[in-house]
Write a protein that holds these residues in place. Structure first.
Motif, PDB file in Angstrom:
ATOM      1  N   GLY A 210       0.823  -1.200   0.066  1.00 32.05           N
ATOM      2  CA  GLY A 210       0.107   0.091  -0.208  1.00 32.05           C
ATOM      3  C   GLY A 210       0.979   1.283   0.045  1.00 32.05           C
ATOM      4  O   GLY A 210       0.332   2.396   0.229  1.00 32.05           O
TER       5      GLY A 210
ATOM      6  N   THR B 291      -1.047  -3.213 -10.158  1.00 35.56           N
ATOM      7  CA  THR B 291      -1.542  -3.886  -8.617  1.00 35.56           C
ATOM      8  C   THR B 291      -2.171  -5.146  -9.051  1.00 35.56           C
ATOM      9  O   THR B 291      -2.417  -5.242 -10.078  1.00 35.56           O
ATOM     10  CB  THR B 291      -2.251  -2.727  -7.939  1.00 35.56           C
ATOM     11  OG1 THR B 291      -3.412  -2.422  -8.719  1.00 35.56           O
ATOM     12  CG2 THR B 291      -1.393  -1.596  -7.788  1.00 35.56           C
TER      13      THR B 291
ATOM     14  N   ILE C  30      -7.950  -0.211  -2.605  1.00 35.32           N
ATOM     15  CA  ILE C  30      -7.160   0.582  -1.654  1.00 35.32           C
ATOM     16  C   ILE C  30      -7.888   1.962  -1.658  1.00 35.32           C
ATOM     17  O   ILE C  30      -8.278   2.483  -2.504  1.00 35.32           O
ATOM     18  CB  ILE C  30      -5.807   0.557  -1.910  1.00 35.32           C
ATOM     19  CG1 ILE C  30      -5.044   1.211  -0.912  1.00 35.32           C
ATOM     20  CG2 ILE C  30      -5.517   1.437  -3.225  1.00 35.32           C
ATOM     21  CD1 ILE C  30      -3.595   1.512  -1.182  1.00 35.32           C
TER      22      ILE C  30
ATOM     23  N   THR D 199      -6.674   5.101   0.979  1.00 33.47           N
ATOM     24  CA  THR D 199      -6.263   5.796   2.200  1.00 33.47           C
ATOM     25  C   THR D 199      -6.341   7.264   1.898  1.00 33.47           C
ATOM     26  O   THR D 199      -6.551   7.542   0.764  1.00 33.47           O
ATOM     27  CB  THR D 199      -4.689   5.042   2.132  1.00 33.47           C
ATOM     28  OG1 THR D 199      -4.013   5.215   1.330  1.00 33.47           O
ATOM     29  CG2 THR D 199      -4.815   3.517   2.262  1.00 33.47           C
TER      30      THR D 199
ATOM     31  N   ASN E 278      -6.328   2.178  -6.715  1.00 32.51           N
ATOM     32  CA  ASN E 278      -5.027   1.323  -7.160  1.00 32.51           C
ATOM     33  C   ASN E 278      -4.417   2.323  -8.539  1.00 32.51           C
ATOM     34  O   ASN E 278      -3.484   1.973  -8.485  1.00 32.51           O
ATOM     35  CB  ASN E 278      -5.498   0.016  -7.622  1.00 32.51           C
ATOM     36  CG  ASN E 278      -5.575  -1.072  -6.585  1.00 32.51           C
ATOM     37  OD1 ASN E 278      -4.826  -0.650  -5.352  1.00 32.51           O
ATOM     38  ND2 ASN E 278      -6.483  -1.904  -6.652  1.00 32.51           N
TER      39      ASN E 278
END
Length: 300
Positions: A128, A160, A165, A167, A173
Protein backbone atom coordinates in the motif's frame (compact mmCIF):
# COMPACT_ATOMS: atom_id res chain seq x y z
CA UNK A 1 49.99 -12.15 -113.31
CA UNK A 2 47.60 -12.68 -110.42
CA UNK A 3 48.37 -10.21 -107.61
CA UNK A 4 47.84 -12.85 -104.94
CA UNK A 5 51.16 -14.40 -105.99
CA UNK A 6 53.14 -11.19 -105.83
CA UNK A 7 53.62 -11.18 -102.03
CA UNK A 8 55.49 -13.55 -99.82
CA UNK A 9 57.57 -15.23 -102.54
CA UNK A 10 54.71 -16.76 -104.34
CA UNK A 11 52.55 -17.47 -101.22
CA UNK A 12 48.87 -16.53 -101.46
CA UNK A 13 47.78 -13.38 -99.61
CA UNK A 14 45.73 -13.91 -96.34
CA UNK A 15 42.50 -11.95 -96.22
CA UNK A 16 41.81 -9.86 -93.05
CA UNK A 17 39.12 -11.28 -90.70
CA UNK A 18 36.23 -8.86 -91.10
CA UNK A 19 34.17 -10.43 -88.25
CA UNK A 20 36.45 -9.45 -85.34
CA UNK A 21 33.98 -6.72 -84.40
CA UNK A 22 31.66 -9.45 -83.10
CA UNK A 23 34.02 -10.07 -80.14
CA UNK A 24 33.85 -6.44 -79.07
CA UNK A 25 30.09 -6.43 -79.58
CA UNK A 26 29.67 -9.57 -77.46
CA UNK A 27 31.76 -8.04 -74.66
CA UNK A 28 29.61 -4.93 -74.71
CA UNK A 29 26.39 -6.97 -74.54
CA UNK A 30 27.76 -8.94 -71.59
CA UNK A 31 28.65 -5.78 -69.71
CA UNK A 32 25.23 -4.28 -70.40
CA UNK A 33 23.54 -7.42 -69.14
CA UNK A 34 25.60 -7.33 -65.92
CA UNK A 35 24.79 -3.63 -65.49
CA UNK A 36 21.03 -4.14 -65.83
CA UNK A 37 21.13 -7.14 -63.49
CA UNK A 38 22.78 -4.91 -60.91
CA UNK A 39 20.09 -2.25 -61.40
CA UNK A 40 17.40 -4.89 -60.96
CA UNK A 41 18.93 -6.21 -57.76
CA UNK A 42 19.04 -2.64 -56.41
CA UNK A 43 15.40 -2.11 -57.35
CA UNK A 44 14.25 -5.02 -55.19
CA UNK A 45 16.31 -3.99 -52.16
CA UNK A 46 14.38 -4.43 -48.94
CA UNK A 47 12.89 -1.34 -47.36
CA UNK A 48 14.95 -1.75 -44.19
CA UNK A 49 18.26 -1.82 -46.07
CA UNK A 50 17.19 1.14 -48.19
CA UNK A 51 16.37 3.18 -45.07
CA UNK A 52 19.72 2.34 -43.53
CA UNK A 53 21.48 3.40 -46.73
CA UNK A 54 19.46 6.62 -46.88
CA UNK A 55 20.33 7.45 -43.28
CA UNK A 56 24.01 6.84 -43.97
CA UNK A 57 23.99 9.06 -47.06
CA UNK A 58 22.11 11.81 -45.24
CA UNK A 59 24.56 11.72 -42.35
CA UNK A 60 27.42 11.96 -44.83
CA UNK A 61 25.99 15.08 -46.49
CA UNK A 62 25.16 16.59 -43.11
CA UNK A 63 28.80 16.39 -42.13
CA UNK A 64 28.32 13.88 -39.34
CA UNK A 65 31.91 13.22 -38.34
CA UNK A 66 30.90 10.25 -36.27
CA UNK A 67 29.65 8.58 -39.46
CA UNK A 68 27.12 6.50 -37.58
CA UNK A 69 25.94 3.50 -39.56
CA UNK A 70 28.75 3.68 -42.12
CA UNK A 71 31.94 1.76 -42.60
CA UNK A 72 34.43 0.46 -40.09
CA UNK A 73 33.40 2.98 -37.45
CA UNK A 74 29.97 1.38 -37.34
CA UNK A 75 31.39 -2.08 -36.68
CA UNK A 76 33.63 -0.79 -33.90
CA UNK A 77 30.80 1.18 -32.27
CA UNK A 78 28.45 -1.79 -32.59
CA UNK A 79 30.95 -4.15 -30.98
CA UNK A 80 31.66 -1.69 -28.18
CA UNK A 81 27.94 -1.16 -27.47
CA UNK A 82 27.30 -4.88 -27.54
CA UNK A 83 30.14 -5.66 -25.13
CA UNK A 84 29.01 -2.93 -22.73
CA UNK A 85 25.47 -4.27 -22.75
CA UNK A 86 26.60 -7.85 -22.12
CA UNK A 87 28.80 -6.71 -19.24
CA UNK A 88 25.86 -4.85 -17.67
CA UNK A 89 23.62 -7.86 -18.15
CA UNK A 90 26.21 -10.10 -16.54
CA UNK A 91 26.39 -7.80 -13.52
CA UNK A 92 22.60 -7.88 -13.18
CA UNK A 93 22.62 -11.66 -13.41
CA UNK A 94 25.29 -11.94 -10.73
CA UNK A 95 23.36 -9.59 -8.46
CA UNK A 96 20.19 -11.64 -8.88
CA UNK A 97 22.04 -14.86 -8.11
CA UNK A 98 23.82 -13.49 -5.07
CA UNK A 99 20.61 -12.13 -3.54
CA UNK A 100 18.41 -15.07 -4.60
CA UNK A 101 16.00 -12.93 -6.59
CA UNK A 102 15.42 -15.36 -9.45
CA UNK A 103 11.69 -15.52 -8.78
CA UNK A 104 11.24 -11.77 -8.41
CA UNK A 105 12.80 -10.48 -11.64
CA UNK A 106 11.69 -11.50 -15.11
CA UNK A 107 13.07 -10.41 -18.47
CA UNK A 108 10.75 -10.86 -21.43
CA UNK A 109 10.32 -9.87 -25.05
CA UNK A 110 7.01 -8.62 -26.42
CA UNK A 111 5.73 -6.26 -29.10
CA UNK A 112 6.72 -3.21 -27.09
CA UNK A 113 10.35 -4.23 -26.66
CA UNK A 114 12.41 -5.69 -23.82
CA UNK A 115 10.45 -5.81 -20.54
CA UNK A 116 12.15 -6.03 -17.14
CA UNK A 117 9.44 -6.97 -14.64
CA UNK A 118 10.15 -6.59 -10.91
CA UNK A 119 7.75 -7.83 -8.24
CA UNK A 120 7.06 -5.16 -5.67
CA UNK A 121 6.43 -7.20 -2.50
CA UNK A 122 9.36 -7.07 -0.10
CA UNK A 123 11.68 -5.68 -2.77
CA UNK A 124 10.54 -2.33 -4.14
CA UNK A 125 7.69 -1.17 -1.89
CA UNK A 126 5.81 -2.02 1.25
CA UNK A 127 2.16 -2.98 0.94
CA UNK A 128 0.00 0.00 0.00
CA UNK A 129 2.97 2.38 -0.23
CA UNK A 130 4.94 4.03 -3.04
CA UNK A 131 8.23 4.80 -1.28
CA UNK A 132 11.20 2.78 -2.57
CA UNK A 133 12.76 0.48 0.00
CA UNK A 134 16.54 0.77 0.63
CA UNK A 135 17.14 -2.79 -0.62
CA UNK A 136 15.66 -1.85 -3.99
CA UNK A 137 18.25 0.83 -4.78
CA UNK A 138 21.16 -1.54 -5.64
CA UNK A 139 18.85 -3.50 -7.94
CA UNK A 140 17.72 -0.34 -9.73
CA UNK A 141 21.39 0.62 -10.06
CA UNK A 142 22.07 -2.64 -11.91
CA UNK A 143 19.04 -2.13 -14.16
CA UNK A 144 20.18 1.44 -14.87
CA UNK A 145 23.42 -0.02 -16.21
CA UNK A 146 21.43 -1.74 -18.96
CA UNK A 147 19.39 1.37 -19.72
CA UNK A 148 22.49 3.55 -19.86
CA UNK A 149 24.11 1.56 -22.68
CA UNK A 150 21.19 1.74 -25.13
CA UNK A 151 19.46 4.89 -26.46
CA UNK A 152 15.90 3.48 -26.54
CA UNK A 153 13.09 5.35 -24.80
CA UNK A 154 11.87 3.80 -21.54
CA UNK A 155 8.40 3.61 -20.04
CA UNK A 156 7.93 2.49 -16.43
CA UNK A 157 4.56 0.88 -15.71
CA UNK A 158 2.99 0.25 -12.31
CA UNK A 159 0.59 -2.66 -11.77
CA UNK A 160 -1.46 -3.81 -8.77
CA UNK A 161 -3.82 -6.68 -7.94
CA UNK A 162 -7.61 -6.32 -7.79
CA UNK A 163 -7.92 -5.67 -4.07
CA UNK A 164 -9.23 -2.10 -3.61
CA UNK A 165 -7.29 0.49 -1.66
CA UNK A 166 -8.57 3.69 -0.10
CA UNK A 167 -6.18 5.64 2.11
CA UNK A 168 -5.40 9.29 2.78
CA UNK A 169 -2.54 9.06 0.27
CA UNK A 170 -4.08 6.84 -2.42
CA UNK A 171 -7.77 6.92 -3.23
CA UNK A 172 -7.55 3.87 -5.52
CA UNK A 173 -5.14 1.47 -7.20
CA UNK A 174 -4.80 3.93 -10.07
CA UNK A 175 -3.06 6.45 -7.86
CA UNK A 176 -0.96 3.76 -6.18
CA UNK A 177 0.27 2.20 -9.43
CA UNK A 178 1.06 5.59 -10.99
CA UNK A 179 2.91 6.73 -7.84
CA UNK A 180 5.03 3.57 -7.83
CA UNK A 181 5.97 4.01 -11.47
CA UNK A 182 6.84 7.64 -10.81
CA UNK A 183 9.03 6.67 -7.84
CA UNK A 184 11.09 4.31 -10.02
CA UNK A 185 11.43 6.94 -12.77
CA UNK A 186 12.48 9.55 -10.22
CA UNK A 187 15.22 7.27 -8.88
CA UNK A 188 16.55 6.41 -12.35
CA UNK A 189 16.72 10.10 -13.26
CA UNK A 190 17.85 11.75 -10.04
CA UNK A 191 20.04 9.02 -8.55
CA UNK A 192 21.32 7.26 -11.66
CA UNK A 193 21.61 10.35 -13.88
CA UNK A 194 19.74 8.93 -16.89
CA UNK A 195 18.33 11.51 -19.36
CA UNK A 196 14.87 12.68 -18.36
CA UNK A 197 13.74 12.93 -21.99
CA UNK A 198 13.91 9.14 -22.38
CA UNK A 199 11.40 8.35 -19.64
CA UNK A 200 7.67 8.24 -19.15
CA UNK A 201 5.55 6.67 -16.40
CA UNK A 202 2.15 4.98 -16.46
CA UNK A 203 -0.16 3.39 -13.91
CA UNK A 204 -2.49 0.57 -14.94
CA UNK A 205 -3.89 -0.50 -11.55
CA UNK A 206 -5.28 -4.04 -11.94
CA UNK A 207 -6.32 -3.74 -15.61
CA UNK A 208 -3.40 -5.76 -17.03
CA UNK A 209 -2.90 -8.78 -14.78
CA UNK A 210 -0.46 -11.53 -15.69
CA UNK A 211 -2.48 -14.12 -13.77
CA UNK A 212 -6.07 -14.36 -12.55
CA UNK A 213 -6.46 -12.69 -9.17
CA UNK A 214 -7.76 -15.90 -7.61
CA UNK A 215 -4.95 -16.88 -5.23
CA UNK A 216 -2.50 -14.98 -3.02
CA UNK A 217 0.36 -16.25 -5.18
CA UNK A 218 -1.24 -14.94 -8.36
CA UNK A 219 -2.01 -11.58 -6.77
CA UNK A 220 1.62 -11.28 -5.70
CA UNK A 221 2.74 -11.93 -9.28
CA UNK A 222 0.43 -9.18 -10.51
CA UNK A 223 1.84 -6.59 -8.10
CA UNK A 224 4.81 -5.47 -10.16
CA UNK A 225 6.66 -2.65 -11.87
CA UNK A 226 7.66 -3.13 -15.51
CA UNK A 227 10.56 -1.24 -17.07
CA UNK A 228 10.12 -1.37 -20.84
CA UNK A 229 12.83 -0.52 -23.36
CA UNK A 230 10.61 0.53 -26.23
CA UNK A 231 11.29 -0.49 -29.79
CA UNK A 232 12.39 2.30 -32.10
CA UNK A 233 10.44 2.97 -35.28
CA UNK A 234 13.05 1.10 -37.31
CA UNK A 235 12.83 -1.87 -34.96
CA UNK A 236 9.04 -1.88 -35.20
CA UNK A 237 9.20 -1.81 -39.02
CA UNK A 238 11.78 -4.60 -39.02
CA UNK A 239 9.54 -6.68 -36.74
CA UNK A 240 6.57 -6.03 -39.04
CA UNK A 241 8.61 -7.19 -42.02
CA UNK A 242 9.64 -10.29 -40.08
CA UNK A 243 6.01 -11.11 -39.28
CA UNK A 244 5.05 -10.61 -42.92
CA UNK A 245 7.84 -12.95 -43.97
CA UNK A 246 6.67 -15.57 -41.46
CA UNK A 247 3.13 -15.24 -42.82
CA UNK A 248 4.45 -15.64 -46.36
CA UNK A 249 6.24 -18.90 -45.62
CA UNK A 250 3.32 -20.33 -43.64
CA UNK A 251 1.86 -23.30 -45.48
CA UNK A 252 -1.81 -23.98 -46.16
CA UNK A 253 -2.17 -25.99 -42.96
CA UNK A 254 -1.24 -22.98 -40.82
CA UNK A 255 2.11 -24.43 -39.76
CA UNK A 256 5.12 -22.19 -39.88
CA UNK A 257 8.15 -23.70 -41.58
CA UNK A 258 11.36 -24.33 -39.69
CA UNK A 259 13.06 -21.28 -41.15
CA UNK A 260 14.96 -19.42 -38.39
CA UNK A 261 13.51 -16.23 -37.01
CA UNK A 262 15.56 -13.03 -36.87
CA UNK A 263 13.32 -11.05 -34.61
CA UNK A 264 14.28 -9.47 -31.39
CA UNK A 265 15.91 -12.41 -29.58
CA UNK A 266 16.40 -13.34 -25.95
CA UNK A 267 19.80 -14.78 -26.79
CA UNK A 268 22.62 -12.38 -27.78
CA UNK A 269 21.99 -10.40 -30.95
CA UNK A 270 24.55 -9.63 -33.61
CA UNK A 271 26.60 -6.54 -32.73
CA UNK A 272 25.96 -4.82 -36.07
CA UNK A 273 22.22 -5.10 -35.57
CA UNK A 274 22.44 -3.30 -32.23
CA UNK A 275 24.23 -0.35 -33.78
CA UNK A 276 22.47 -0.10 -37.13
CA UNK A 277 18.91 -0.32 -35.88
CA UNK A 278 19.15 0.39 -32.20
CA UNK A 279 18.01 -3.11 -31.46
CA UNK A 280 18.01 -4.23 -27.88
CA UNK A 281 20.11 -7.37 -27.40
CA UNK A 282 19.41 -9.75 -24.57
CA UNK A 283 20.55 -13.07 -23.21
CA UNK A 284 19.32 -16.23 -21.54
CA UNK A 285 20.55 -16.05 -17.99
CA UNK A 286 19.50 -16.67 -14.42
CA UNK A 287 17.39 -13.57 -14.75
CA UNK A 288 14.25 -15.47 -15.67
CA UNK A 289 13.36 -14.86 -19.32
CA UNK A 290 10.06 -15.59 -20.98
CA UNK A 291 8.55 -14.79 -24.35
CA UNK A 292 5.13 -13.27 -23.82
CA UNK A 293 4.27 -13.50 -27.51
CA UNK A 294 4.37 -17.30 -27.36
CA UNK A 295 3.58 -17.82 -23.67
CA UNK A 296 6.55 -20.14 -23.03
CA UNK A 297 10.12 -20.13 -21.93
CA UNK A 298 12.23 -18.64 -24.68
CA UNK A 299 14.51 -21.11 -26.39
CA UNK A 300 18.13 -20.22 -27.20
Amino acid sequence: MNRTWLRGRGQPEHRENLERWLLTYADMITLLMAFFLMLYSMSVMSRGKFQQMAISVRQGFDGDKAAKGVGIGTDLAAERTYQQYMQSLQKLRQYVEQHHLEGAIHMSNDRRGIVISVLTDGLLFKSGQATLQPQSLPLLHQIAGLLRVLPNDVVVEGHTDDRPIHTLQFASNWELSAARAGAVVRDLISQEGLPIRRFSAAGYADTRPLYPNDTPQHRARNRRVEIVLLRTQQEAEAEMQRQQEIARITDDNGKVSTAPSNGLPIQPAAPSRAADTGAVPSENSNVETTNQDEGRIAEP
